[in-house]
Design an enzyme around this catalytic site. Structure first.
Site: not given
Ligand SMILES: Cc1cc2nc3c(=O)[nH]c(=O)nc-3n(C[C@H](O)[C@H](O)[C@H](O)COP(=O)(O)OP(=O)(O)OC[C@H]3O[C@@H](n4cnc5c(N)ncnc54)[C@H](O)[C@@H]3O)c2cc1C
Length: 557
Positions: A11-12, A113, A226, A228, A238, A241, A272, A337, A361, A372
């Site tokens: 739910a990201g 960036f 990657q 950082h 972090l 950038e 990076r 990162h 991701e 990236r």
């Molecule tokens: C500190 C930090 C700063 C960043 N800053 C930037 C930025 O400024 N700009 C940019 O473009 N990118 C940035 N990134 C990268 C970017 O934020 C991530 O790649 C992106 O937000 C990932 O989104 P997602 O929806 O794929 O995963 P997430 O947001 O990590 O969501 C994953 C979801 O999966 C669920 N989940 C995981 N495992 C399970 C399981 N076994 N069962 C059920 N649910 C599960 C979790 O509960 C969560 O809801 C950053 C990353 C980090 C770590």
């Protein structure tokens, strides 16, 4: 047994965007998430999201910068689609209520960036991820769907060549349950905790990638990790950038602004991989500070700018490193990162398994290739989350009913019960720490054949130890000892895929830097790694890179 048409795992930003697209396509949608949606790692994103909306900028430049940043491993057809979607995606998020920072004239503020020709990173101070996540969660909340919150996916069930559903457990009761679904979208985010020194949250354990790998999905390009350049010294937190985008500079212990040697044109704002290698080289050659770090200086930007544009960074530095960026340099060193690799998909989020999709991701389309660019990942979650949700909904509309049985649930639960009934064996934390140390030491920024061989030997020995993992806590309610064990098992599988892929790739490209093969080798290696699980470990095959119009060139910044 529960039933849904489209099941989104995660739910990201990627999972929520996929769910929204599937709900809008009028399917019965459920999300399972091991965290509250707003606690997903997306909420930690600081710096911003890319879109070429400025007058001086162009979509073609965004495409070119991304292709070049990827060190020519990104699929150019996918990158073209991605960059064209950027503007409409950011506007849509603004319409959903994201409060972006503004320029003097009221237009969307943009910051430069790394690795990009123009200021094109749109932001909400240094809390961009949270601003996006909250707006999307509010938008999704106006629709009907089922949320299984604090449920952990453990297994994806594939039979007769297609997805039948998943097995998951509810953290609140410890109960394992089957959820039958016509299509499943993996949006489980990062796997950074495979490493000890990482900017990723403790929950970023690659569960969905590992479950897809177990189910027969092809895992693409996982060796590209990657690092950082600017993470706080002790904690690995972090420092965005955006800090260099606002004018921050890197200095070594001799007071030299060393990036001029490595990236004469863009200095601190090179991509990076380039900046991380430069910092490690400075330290290895004796120009780091005692304790192995360099400085990031913001002081010259002035108190007001630092405290308004980089508010959260100020808090992190003051609270976690005891330095005030308004008056002190910040001690930094690179940290893991981001994973460029993941579950292999095309631009519709389709994997090699019918009914299985991936986005965010956890997926690899691939638009990031070997490296990236900052700001492209938040954009990826939204652009390809939507595509995966649409494709999963279309598939579900015509697929027959899935067949999930009680025996599927029993099969998934059996190894867990064994872990919990063992009277001797090792604690999962000790095993996790051993894996992280191995990956930090042998599979980091600079790689060699002998280090990778040693890394592989150690990871396989740690996998053996994991066969005897013991969950001491026998309770069924919020058993974090159990989730620790399950996550560690997932990460150990992926660690092996990373090392095997890195060992095989005898070239240096983007974030994969082989000291023994220092050049990029397009003749042999301009191709994607695909790993399939076998009883003897990952079996590697290779796939061509999607190519449109950008000739591979030497990458200079
Ligand atoms: C500190 C930090 C700063 C960043 N800053 C930037 C930025 O400024 N700009 C940019 O473009 N990118 C940035 N990134 C990268 C970017 O934020 C991530 O790649 C992106 O937000 C990932 O989104 P997602 O929806 O794929 O995963 P997430 O947001 O990590 O969501 C994953 C979801 O999966 C669920 N989940 C995981 N495992 C399970 C399981 N076994 N069962 C059920 N649910 C599960 C979790 O509960 C969560 O809801 C950053 C990353 C980090 C770590």
């Amino acid at each position: 047994m529960r039933h849904h048409e489209v099941l989104v795992v995660g739910a990201g930003l990627a999972g929520q965007r996929a769910a929204l697209a599937a709900v809008e396509a009028r399917r019965d949608v459920a999300i399972i998430s091991k965290l509250h949606p707003l606690r997903s790692h997306s909420g930690a994103a600081q710096g911003g999201i890319n879109a070429a909306v400025g007058k001086e900028d162009s979509i073609d430049t965004h495409i070119y910068d991304t292709v070049k940043g990827s060190d020519y491993l990104g699929d150019q057809d996918a990158i073209e689609f991605f960059c064209r979607e950027a503007g409409p995606t950011v506007v849509e998020m603004e319409h959903y209520g994201t409060i972006f920072s503004r320029a003097e004239d009221g237009s969307l503020a943009r910051r430069p960036f790394g690795g990009q020709g123009f200021p094109r990173t749109i932001y909400a101070a240094d809390r961009t991820g949270l601003a996006l996540l909250q707006a999307l969660w509010e938008r999704l909340g106006t629709e009907r769907f089922t949320l299984y919150q604090e449920w952990d996916l453990t297994q994806i069930v594939v039979r007769e060549g297609r997805v039948q559903g998943v097995v998951a457990f509810d953290r609140r009761t410890g109960q394992f349950e089957g959820i039958a679904a016509k299509s499943v979208v993996i949006a489980t985010g990062p796997a950074g905790r495979i490493y000890g020194r990482t900017t990723n949250a403790h929950t970023c354990t690659g569960d969905g990638i590992a479950a897809a790998y177990d189910a027969g999905a092809l895992i693409k390009d996982l060796e590209f990790v990657q690092f950082h350049p600017t993470a706080l010294l002790e904690s690995g937190i972090l420092i965005t950038e955006g800090a260099r985008g606002e004018g921050g500079i890197l200095k070594n212990a001799l007071g030299e602004r060393f990036m001029g040697k490595y990236a004469p044109h863009v200095l601190d704002l090179a991509s990076r991989d380039v900046v991380s290698r430069a910092i490690v080289t400075e330290v290895r050659e004796g120009r780091g500070f005692p304790g192995d770090f360099v400085h990031l200086e913001l002081m010259h930007l002035g108190k007001e700018r630092i405290e308004t544009r980089l508010q959260e960074i100020c808090d992190f530095c003051r609270n976690f490193a005891g330095v005030d960026p308004v008056v002190n340099p910040i001690p930094i060193f690179p940290a893991q990162h981001y994973m460029m690799g993941g579950v292999g998909t095309n631009i519709r989020g389709e994997t090699n398994i019918a009914g299985l999709y991936a986005a965010g991701e956890a997926a690899c389309v691939s638009i990031h290739g070997a490296n990236r660019l900052g700001g492209n990942s938040l954009l990826e979650t939204l652009v390809f989350g939507k595509q995966a949700g649409l494709a999963a909904a279309t598939y579900a509309a015509s697929a027959s009913a899935p067949q999930l049985n009680d025996s599927d649930v029993a099969d998934a639960e059996a190894p867990v019960r064994r872990m919990m009934s063992r009277t001797d064996g090792e604690d999962p934390q000790a095993i996790r720490t051993a894996m992280q140390r191995t990956m930090d030491q042998y599979v980091g920024i600079y790689r060699t054949e002998s280090d990778l061989l040693e890394g592989l030997r150690q990871i396989r020995a740690i996998q053996k130890r994991f066969e005897q993992v013991r969950v001491v806590d026998r309770s069924n309610v919020y058993n974090l000892n159990l989730t620790d064990a399950l996550e560690t098992g997932h990460m150990l599988e992926l660690a092996e895929v990373i090392v095997v892929g890195a060992f095989a790739r005898t070239e240096s490209r983007g974030a994969h830097s082989r000291v023994d093969y220092p050049s990029r080798d397009d003749a042999h290696w301009m191709r994607h790694t695909l790993a399939r699980k076998t009883p003897d470990g990952p079996n590697l095959t290779y796939a061509p890179v999607g190519y449109t119009r950008w000739e591979p060139k030497e990458r200079v910044y």
